[in-house]
Design an enzyme around this catalytic site. Structure first.
Site, short mmCIF file in Angstrom:
data_model
loop_
_atom_site.label_atom_id
_atom_site.label_comp_id
_atom_site.label_asym_id
_atom_site.label_seq_id
_atom_site.Cartn_x
_atom_site.Cartn_y
_atom_site.Cartn_z
N LYS A 114 0.45 -10.48 59.14
CA LYS A 114 1.57 -11.30 59.61
C LYS A 114 1.21 -12.02 60.89
O LYS A 114 1.70 -13.12 61.14
CB LYS A 114 2.83 -10.45 59.79
CG LYS A 114 3.34 -9.94 58.46
CD LYS A 114 4.83 -9.97 58.31
CE LYS A 114 5.14 -9.79 56.83
NZ LYS A 114 6.50 -9.44 56.52
N LYS A 196 -0.97 -10.61 47.08
CA LYS A 196 0.29 -9.98 46.68
C LYS A 196 1.39 -11.01 46.49
O LYS A 196 1.49 -11.96 47.28
CB LYS A 196 0.68 -9.00 47.80
CG LYS A 196 1.84 -8.10 47.49
CD LYS A 196 2.16 -7.22 48.68
CE LYS A 196 3.09 -7.92 49.66
NZ LYS A 196 4.46 -7.42 49.74
N LYS A 199 7.72 -12.60 49.26
CA LYS A 199 8.84 -13.50 49.55
C LYS A 199 8.40 -14.70 50.37
O LYS A 199 8.90 -15.79 50.21
CB LYS A 199 9.85 -12.78 50.44
CG LYS A 199 10.69 -11.77 49.79
CD LYS A 199 11.82 -11.45 50.78
CE LYS A 199 12.13 -9.98 50.80
NZ LYS A 199 11.46 -9.27 51.86
#
Ligand code: ATP
Ligand code: LTN
Length: 332
Positions: A114, A196, A199
């Site tokens: 992130k 992956k 969202k």
């Protein structure tokens, strides 16, 4: 209440829920409801580690409550709540951050990913996120934490923090186990099967959302990346796209990977992709329809998260008071 084992899990309202979070987490939650005393949170305090648009965060949070119920979580049997409604999370989160080491936080894969994706906003909350997640779990004395494969590392650090605290102050927290499904624990993007499904993925067509229309789902599967071979065979290294589709089909149909390989032996990818798309459409249809219906009944949704927060706070405050006492905080 009774002596059922306890489950806690949570999902961030950081965007629309995906097929990945359904197959990796929520689907299994619904199956565990009878056997365990279950707490499921919408972790809005975790979501703000990445910048959120306020109106959108509010909308996504409500939609997520509706989706939990639509996916089979009976609000009478499961405690469904919003993290920020139970202040014990923030309080224990702070305490546990004082028992979490800089070095161990630096090894967290999600933090590395992130911070690479949000290089303009590598804030302290993003870094200390696992201490708050440990608080979510330990407040309820959870035995089991049903999550997808990507969260295994966070459950492990939670165990380490709990053991460290218990080692200093004596038995305080139950040491939780991760519960990771055999099929569906890591659903990959349909366009980049090496990453992956998530969202926050911005690649068009890579992600299936729970609220997607059937025709869009069928189209996304038709365009899913496979390989230049023709065999439907499970081999995540050599055939990541096909293997991902097989996992999705297995999770949605209940068939084994071997049965799927046999079913499509010699039939090529066209038939296979269409079958996977159909299975996903039928799995998601009742959830989408029920979510839409529930979103029309705001009063019902409000009653769910309000009574959920009351029940959750009762359990959480018991643990928090025990912790404050052990630390030597003067009682109120
Ligand atoms: P974000 O992109 O905001 O980080 P996300 O989609 O990666 O979100 P969450 O929705 O926060 O992940 O994850 C909720 C739950 O679903 C977690 O238990 C997580 O392990 C699981 N999960 C998320 N993505 C997948 C996936 N692709 N496959 C299997 N499980 C998943
Ligand atoms: N870190 C998780 C969300 C999460 C969670 C939790 C999961 C926050 N608190 C407690 C299980 C238990 C994620 O990013 N998906």
């Amino acid at each position: 209440m009774d002596n059922k084992k306890i489950i806690l899990s949570g999902i961030q309202p950081s965007g629309k829920l995906t097929l990945g979070s359904y197959l990796g987490a929520i689907k299994n939650w619904a199956e565990l409801a009878e056997e365990y005393d279950c707490y499921y949170a919408i972790v809005d305090m975790h979501a703000i580690t990445v910048r959120q648009e306020p109106a959108e965060l509010r909308r996504t949070t409500l939609e997520q409550i509706a989706q939990y119920v639509a996916a089979g979580l009976d609000p009478e049997k499961n405690t469904l709540f919003i993290q920020s409604h139970v202040s014990a999370h923030a309080e224990l989160g702070w305490v546990l951050s004082c028992y979490t080491m800089f070095g161990e936080l630096s090894r967290m894969t999600q933090f590395k990913d992130k911070s690479a994706k949000n290089s303009e906003n590598i804030n302290a909350g993003l870094f200390t996120y696992p201490a708050l997640m440990a608080a979510d779990i330990l407040l309820y004395q959870a035995d089991l934490v049903p999550v997808g494969d990507d969260q295994k590392q966070h459950v492990e650090i939670c165990r380490d923090i709990a053991q460290r605290f218990n080692g200093i102050y004596g038995d305080t927290f139950k040491i939780p186990e991760p519960f990771i499904p055999k099929i569906g624990a890591r659903i990959m993007s349909l366009q980049e099967p090496e990453s992956k499904m998530s969202k926050s993925d911005k690649t068009a067509g890579g992600c299936i959302y729970l609220m997607d229309k059937p025709e869009d789902i069928l189209r996304a599967f038709k365009r899913a990346v496979t390989d230049s071979d023709t065999a439907v065979r499970y081999d995540p290294q050599e055939k990541p796209g096909v293997s991902n589709l097989m996992q999705i089909y297995a999770a949605c149909s209940g068939k084994t990977l071997e049965a799927i390989a046999a079913e499509f032996d010699g039939r090529g990818y066209g038939d296979f992709k269409a079958a996977v798309g159909e299975a996903v459409v039928e799995t998601l249809r009742p959830i989408r329809e029920e979510t839409t219906r529930l979103l029309g009944d705001k009063a019902y949704l409000e009653s769910i998260y309000k009574s959920g927060a009351e029940r959750a706070a009762r359990a959480a405050n018991r643990t928090l008071q025990k912790v404050y006492k052990k630390l030597g905080f003067v009682a109120k």
